[in-house]
Design an enzyme around this catalytic site. Structure first.
Site, mmCIF file in Angstrom:
data_model
loop_
_atom_site.group_PDB
_atom_site.id
_atom_site.type_symbol
_atom_site.label_atom_id
_atom_site.label_comp_id
_atom_site.label_asym_id
_atom_site.label_seq_id
_atom_site.Cartn_x
_atom_site.Cartn_y
_atom_site.Cartn_z
ATOM 1 N N CYS A 152 0.829 -1.217 0.000
ATOM 2 C CA CYS A 152 0.000 0.000 0.000
ATOM 3 C C CYS A 152 0.853 1.251 0.000
ATOM 4 O O CYS A 152 0.627 2.171 -0.784
ATOM 5 C CB CYS A 152 -0.972 0.005 1.174
ATOM 6 S SG CYS A 152 -0.271 0.446 2.767
ATOM 7 N N ASP A 343 -3.112 2.482 6.340
ATOM 8 C CA ASP A 343 -3.373 2.114 4.950
ATOM 9 C C ASP A 343 -3.204 3.383 4.111
ATOM 10 O O ASP A 343 -3.608 4.471 4.546
ATOM 11 C CB ASP A 343 -4.795 1.561 4.817
ATOM 12 C CG ASP A 343 -5.036 0.832 3.501
ATOM 13 O OD1 ASP A 343 -4.073 0.588 2.775
ATOM 14 O OD2 ASP A 343 -6.202 0.492 3.224
ATOM 15 N N TRP A 360 -9.097 5.720 -6.076
ATOM 16 C CA TRP A 360 -7.972 5.662 -5.150
ATOM 17 C C TRP A 360 -7.240 4.340 -5.344
ATOM 18 O O TRP A 360 -7.844 3.275 -5.291
ATOM 19 C CB TRP A 360 -8.470 5.811 -3.714
ATOM 20 C CG TRP A 360 -9.123 7.143 -3.534
ATOM 21 C CD1 TRP A 360 -10.362 7.518 -3.950
ATOM 22 C CD2 TRP A 360 -8.531 8.305 -2.957
ATOM 23 N NE1 TRP A 360 -10.590 8.848 -3.661
ATOM 24 C CE2 TRP A 360 -9.482 9.350 -3.047
ATOM 25 C CE3 TRP A 360 -7.294 8.551 -2.362
ATOM 26 C CZ2 TRP A 360 -9.217 10.635 -2.561
ATOM 27 C CZ3 TRP A 360 -7.043 9.827 -1.881
ATOM 28 C CH2 TRP A 360 -8.001 10.847 -1.982
ATOM 29 N N HIS A 362 -4.528 1.541 -4.204
ATOM 30 C CA HIS A 362 -3.879 1.022 -2.996
ATOM 31 C C HIS A 362 -3.606 -0.457 -3.203
ATOM 32 O O HIS A 362 -3.704 -0.971 -4.314
ATOM 33 C CB HIS A 362 -4.722 1.309 -1.744
ATOM 34 C CG HIS A 362 -6.154 0.873 -1.824
ATOM 35 N ND1 HIS A 362 -6.725 -0.019 -0.946
ATOM 36 C CD2 HIS A 362 -7.160 1.217 -2.678
ATOM 37 C CE1 HIS A 362 -8.002 -0.195 -1.233
ATOM 38 N NE2 HIS A 362 -8.296 0.545 -2.287
#
Length: 419
Positions: A152, A343, A360, A362
């Site tokens: 991440c 995270d 987003w 990750h």
């Protein structure tokens, strides 16, 4: 993910590629009370005690790369019991192999608000969309693939060019909502007073408003960067832009992060980056989810259920003081529980007006295709999916960083998955 050992099903604990999470005893990691639907990160990502050992060892190594004083304390928090299983060395982390520059990515696997792919496919997409310099596609380098392999934080790392420091952070807290909740509410059956106040505090943060505030400030910063060929001109332009919009940040003194963040950005100083020319830089956004009860001097209940006073933004500016962020995870409320400590999600400078439609990027954990962790997976989540969080987190900060303008790691339009 590799095939799981069912005999270890009761040893699942919360951990993340970028954590320094604890090593609980054999027990189920259940996210109770705080965070989204109550699901823990471990439950979502099928992580075991062995995984946590590997992750912790890797994180020690990653934090060493950041510099002296950056490593968080490694002591186990109250209530955790160290496992008898031998610790792994995290040597099974693998740098993903190079991908041909001309290779196109395959479609991601989309479900609900999240699209998922393997790390090699993300590299191919990155090379097609995110890896451009001066408008030209470039192959992801060995060093960049090494950064990416950390999971991440690796996603944000490879796109921002440096390990994220999270200093210029913003959030939104509704003080009135919190006061009314505490005044008019009461603990649920079996809920302690500390748990009740932590729950009310978490519910008083508005991630959408925090994100919008960060994006608005980034827009002001980008206007100030235009035509500013030295730091003095940039600061003067920034003051003028803040005055023009009557922004409360105008009241910050010149030592404030709003003025100093650019000068401390590594890529601003490099010849192939900003080369000390502000006009060659742009402000972009990433996000960090983390736990509030990190102060080692705080009570055990605060470490378990959150600190209602911690990491609140300034009511005028929205700035969050992140100096108390030690990357420490939530402490277990019961023996055997464990939670991830943070995270990261990468946003860049997308121009989509509706926050709900922003994407987003990750990941689940570090890349370990031949080890216990299994291969790294990359996610592209819509904002509602990203901001929902887990029981592991009660704070979401939206962070502004700077990257060279000719880097295309933050394209204006991101399409979830791959059309």
């Amino acid at each position: 993910m590799h095939k799981r050992r069912f005999s270890l099903a009761l040893t699942t604990v919360a951990a993340l590629m970028c954590t320094t999470a604890v090593m609980p005893s054999a027990a189920s990691a259940v996210g109770r009370g705080l965070g989204g639907s109550g699901e823990s990160y471990a439950e979502r990502h099928d992580l075991t005690v062995e995984d946590v050992r590997d992750i912790n060892a890797l994180n020690e190594r990653a934090l060493d790369l950041v510099g002296p004083g950056s490593k968080p304390p490694g002591a186990l928090p109250p209530g955790a019991v160290e496992s008898l299983r031998p610790s792994a060395s995290a040597d099974d982390r693998v740098t993903p192999p190079a991908e041909p520059l001309e290779s196109l990515p395959d479609a991601y696997r989309a479900y609900g608000g999240r699209a998922t792919t393997e790390v090699g496919n993300y590299i191919r997409k990155w090379q097609q969309l995110y890896g451009h310099r001066d408008g030209k596609a470039r192959q992801m380098t060995q060093a960049q693939r090494e950064q990416l392999s950390y999971g991440c934080v690796g996603i944000t790392w490879v796109n921002s060019g440096s390990y994220p420091t999270n200093k210029l952070a913003f959030a939104s807290f509704d003080q009135g909502k919190y006061d009314r909740g505490v005044r008019n509410g009461s603990p649920r059956p079996g809920e302690t007073r500390a748990e009740f106040e932590g729950r009310i505090a978490k519910g008083s943060f508005d991630e959408t408003k925090g994100f919008e505030r960060a994006r608005d400030v980034a827009s002001v910063l980008n206007k100030a960067l235009e035509g500013s060929h030295d730091v003095g001109a940039y600061v003067n332009n920034l003051k003028a832009e803040l005055a023009r919009s009557n922004d409360p940040l105008l009241q910050e003194d010149e030592g404030s992060l709003i003025y100093s963040a650019l000068g401390t950005t590594p890529s601003f100083k490099t010849r192939d980056g900003g080369n000390y020319d502000p006009s060659r830089m742009k402000a972009v956004v990433h996000s960090k989810h983390f736990w509030s009860g990190q102060d080692p001097r705080s009570s055990a209940d605060t470490r378990k259920y959150g600190d209602p006073e911690a990491f609140r933004p300034d009511q005028g500016t929205g700035l969050v003081d992140m100096s108390g962020d030690r990357n420490v995870s939530r402490a277990p409320a019961k023996p055997g529980e464990g939670y991830v400590n943070f995270d990261y999600g990468w946003f860049g400078d997308q121009t989509e007006a509706d926050p709900r439609k922003t994407v987003w990027t990750h990941a689940n954990h570090y890349h370990s295709p031949g080890g216990a962790m299994g291969p790294m997976k990359v996610y592209e989540s819509t904002f509602p999916s990203w901001s929902a969080g887990y029981a592991d987190f009660d704070r979401g900060a939206y962070v502004i960083t700077f990257i060279p303008k000719d880097w295309n790691t933050a394209p204006a339009k991101v399409t979830q998955g791959w059309p």
